[in-house]
Design an enzyme around this catalytic site. Structure first.
Site, PDB file in Angstrom:
ATOM      1  N   GLU A  40      42.406  39.032  43.803  1.00 55.56           N
ATOM      2  CA  GLU A  40      43.398  39.775  43.010  1.00 55.56           C
ATOM      3  C   GLU A  40      42.831  40.223  41.662  1.00 55.56           C
ATOM      4  O   GLU A  40      43.546  40.291  40.663  1.00 55.56           O
ATOM      5  CB  GLU A  40      44.668  38.941  42.797  1.00 55.56           C
ATOM      6  CG  GLU A  40      45.394  38.571  44.060  1.00 55.56           C
ATOM      7  CD  GLU A  40      45.776  39.766  44.911  1.00 55.56           C
ATOM      8  OE1 GLU A  40      45.884  40.880  44.369  1.00 55.56           O
ATOM      9  OE2 GLU A  40      45.956  39.591  46.126  1.00 55.56           O
ATOM     10  N   GLY A  41      41.558  40.543  41.646  1.00 55.49           N
ATOM     11  CA  GLY A  41      40.894  40.953  40.413  1.00 55.49           C
ATOM     12  C   GLY A  41      40.260  39.747  39.755  1.00 55.49           C
ATOM     13  O   GLY A  41      40.954  38.819  39.339  1.00 55.49           O
TER      14      GLY A  41
END
Length: 567
Positions: free
Chosen positions: A426-427
């Site tokens: 998610e980054g």
């Protein structure tokens, strides 16, 4: 050991620290009163303690596997997932018109963090569905909403997100998956995706994949990407799973942890999909899912840290080694230091999560742009600091165990192995930090300074009862203000990026001091005041070194050539 969901901790945070009372004061969430939320958290806690926690070791020792192309999940996971569905927890924040509870994100984040502490591998499945539900609510056509949302919300069907490709990780714009119009409103999606969490199950009737791909006229980069809903089985005329779509799980990744969560390599060979959102608007639609998913992943970090802390504490309260006041290692000064640091950081990171979720809810309820800006600013901090805390606490948990922590049978190492990926997906946390000092500072630091002002205002109020702690928080905040002024004055983004990680950590440290101070004011003479004093005296001072690093610029970071790095 037995996991105990931190229900009372959340009740204290919501009622005394992060200002939850403003949420039910709105028309949108008027029914989500503190009493109602306490009842919901209590029921969710029972699910975590009695159903999910006993599955924690099963997922690690008996991983998901592929048998002749059929995915088999860990023992007990199907029953555990059904219990989650039966309680309505998949759709806790989803729209009531499609069968959801319509509760605030603040409540959803709390519930899912407790689930993560009980069994992170299983928690990830409904968390992904929750993200897909939100993306469809905002961007899908009415026809897609009517067919898919009730089944996703009930848990009958599950959802995934398919972004990453072998050559396109953080650089999503490099993807090569394509989508060709079929001429009937559907599209033929072709390509391979990797790192797809819960890409298949043996306990859901259908798996609904959100897939990023490029239309024939899509320009290079992220602006040419579209989003498609591609189900494992094509719904028939009655909306039930029908013919198998042209997609498959190629293989499962062999991972460091999260063994109970199948991480799939997915192959799409002209699979039928439906456009979600406008053509070439895939990134905007996907980021609806990803932004709240980032907050959810921060919660995964905190939850895993909570599980690791409880596991380590239980051992420290039964292990005898050398003489101590109680006879147990928990009374050795260094072991006590570790336990205190674990508990203090969990409180700080949990409070940041709740503050971010509250901002999301207030924006949803009021439409106020200031709330949207606050939520956007706090999201990368909540994600990065929450997962950093989870890793740090889980690693410390192994140290509390000593030699037994290195032995897999103790279960201590599983928490660290499971939580490690949360700082990556998610980054990555580095990307979260770069986002904070770049995109989130495009307002010239306005939101950062607004938060700094709030922290100092509370510190001023606290001087009457807690003068020393208040002064420490106020001084730390002034240092943060000066560093932020320096940061926004830098025109070369490399100078910002080189110090972005220490800057984010320093901001989180100061926010942690702020929330601990609020807890001390609400619990004078009690255990939370004592914990706040430990954090503010011993952990908050780390901000000084972090801010010095943050303001050092990029020159030293690039001082060695690539050849010298290898030399």
């Amino acid at each position: 050991m037995t996991f105990r969901a931190p229900v009372s901790e959340y009740e204290f945070l919501l009622n005394h620290v992060v200002g939850y009372d403003s949420i039910p004061a709105t028309d949108r969430f008027a029914e989500a009163t503190s009493d109602t939320v306490s009842a919901i958290l209590t029921e969710a806690g029972k699910l975590c303690d009695e159903v999910m926690a006993p599955l924690q070791r099963n997922g690690d020792l008996h991983p998901a596997r592929l048998e002749n192309g059929v995915l088999r999940t860990s023992p007990g996971f199907a029953d555990g997932y059904q219990a989650i569905c039966d309680g309505g927890w998949v759709g806790i924040s989803a729209a009531e018109e499609f069968g959801g509870m319509g509760l605030p994100q603040t409540v959803a984040v709390a519930v899912y963090e407790m689930m993560a502490g009980a069994c992170l591998s299983l928690q990830l499945a409904p968390l992904l569905s929750q993200g897909q539900i939100e993306a469809l609510e905002h961007h899908a056509s009415d026809a897609i909403k009517e067919l898919y949302l009730p089944k996703l919300i009930s848990g009958e069907w599950s959802g995934t997100m398919n972004l990453t490709e072998p050559q396109a990780g953080s650089d999503v714009g490099a993807l090569t998956s394509k989508a060709e119009p079929n001429g009937d409103g559907t599209f033929a999606v072709t390509g391979q995706k990797i790192f797809i969490s819960w890409g298949d199950t043996d306990f859901c009737g259908n798996i609904c994949h959100l897939v990023l791909a490029r239309l024939p006229d899509g320009v290079p980069g992220t602006k040419g990407i579209s989003l498609f809903l591609v189900p494992k089985y094509l719904p028939d005329a009655e909306g039930n799973p029908g013919k198998a779509n042209d997609l498959k799980v190629v293989s499962l990744e062999h991972k460091m942890g999260l063994h109970g969560s199948p991480t799939c390599v997915m192959q799409f060979d002209g699979a039928t999909g439906w456009l979600v959102g406008p053509e070439h608007g895939g990134m905007a639609a996907m980021f609806t899912m990803m932004n709240n998913a980032r907050l959810g992943v921060g919660g995964q970090g905190v939850g895993a840290g909570e599980g690791a802390y409880q596991h380590a504490l239980a051992y420290a309260l039964e292990r005898k080694q050398s003489k101590t006041a109680s006879g147990f290692i928990a009374d050795h000064a260094d072991v006590r230091r570790m336990l205190m640091e674990m508990k203090a950081d969990l409180f700080a990171s949990r409070a940041i999560l709740m503050a971010c979720a509250r901002a999301i809810d207030m924006h949803t309820a009021t439409g106020g742009s200031d709330w949207a800006a606050r939520a956007a600013f706090l999201t990368p901090i909540a994600k990065a600091f929450g997962t950093d805390t989870g890793m740090r606490v889980s690693e410390t948990g192994v140290q509390v165990y000593g030699g037994m922590g290195f032995i897999e049978e103790s279960g201590a190492a599983q928490y660290y192995r499971d939580v490690r990926v949360t700082a990556i997906y998610e980054g990555t946390n580095g990307i979260q930090s770069m986002d904070l000092v770049a995109r989130k500072m495009m307002d010239g630091g306005e939101m950062a300074f607004a938060l700094i002002d709030e922290i100092e205002e509370q510190a001023e109020r606290a001087r009457a009862t807690h003068p020393n702690m208040a002064e420490s928080v106020w001084q730390a905040c002034e240092s943060l203000r000066e560093a932020t002024e320096w940061l926004v004055s830098q025109q070369d983004m490399q100078d910002r990026f080189a110090g972005s990680v220490p800057y984010l950590r320093a901001f989180a440290r100061v926010l942690g001091g702020h929330y601990h101070l609020a807890a001390a004011m609400a619990d004078q003479g009690g255990p939370r005041e004592k914990l706040a004093r430990f954090y503010i005296t011993r952990m908050l001072p780390e901000h000084s070194a972090l801010l010095a690093h943050a303001q050092a610029g990029a020159e030293g970071t690039f001082a060695l050539s690539l050849d010298e790095l290898a030399g």
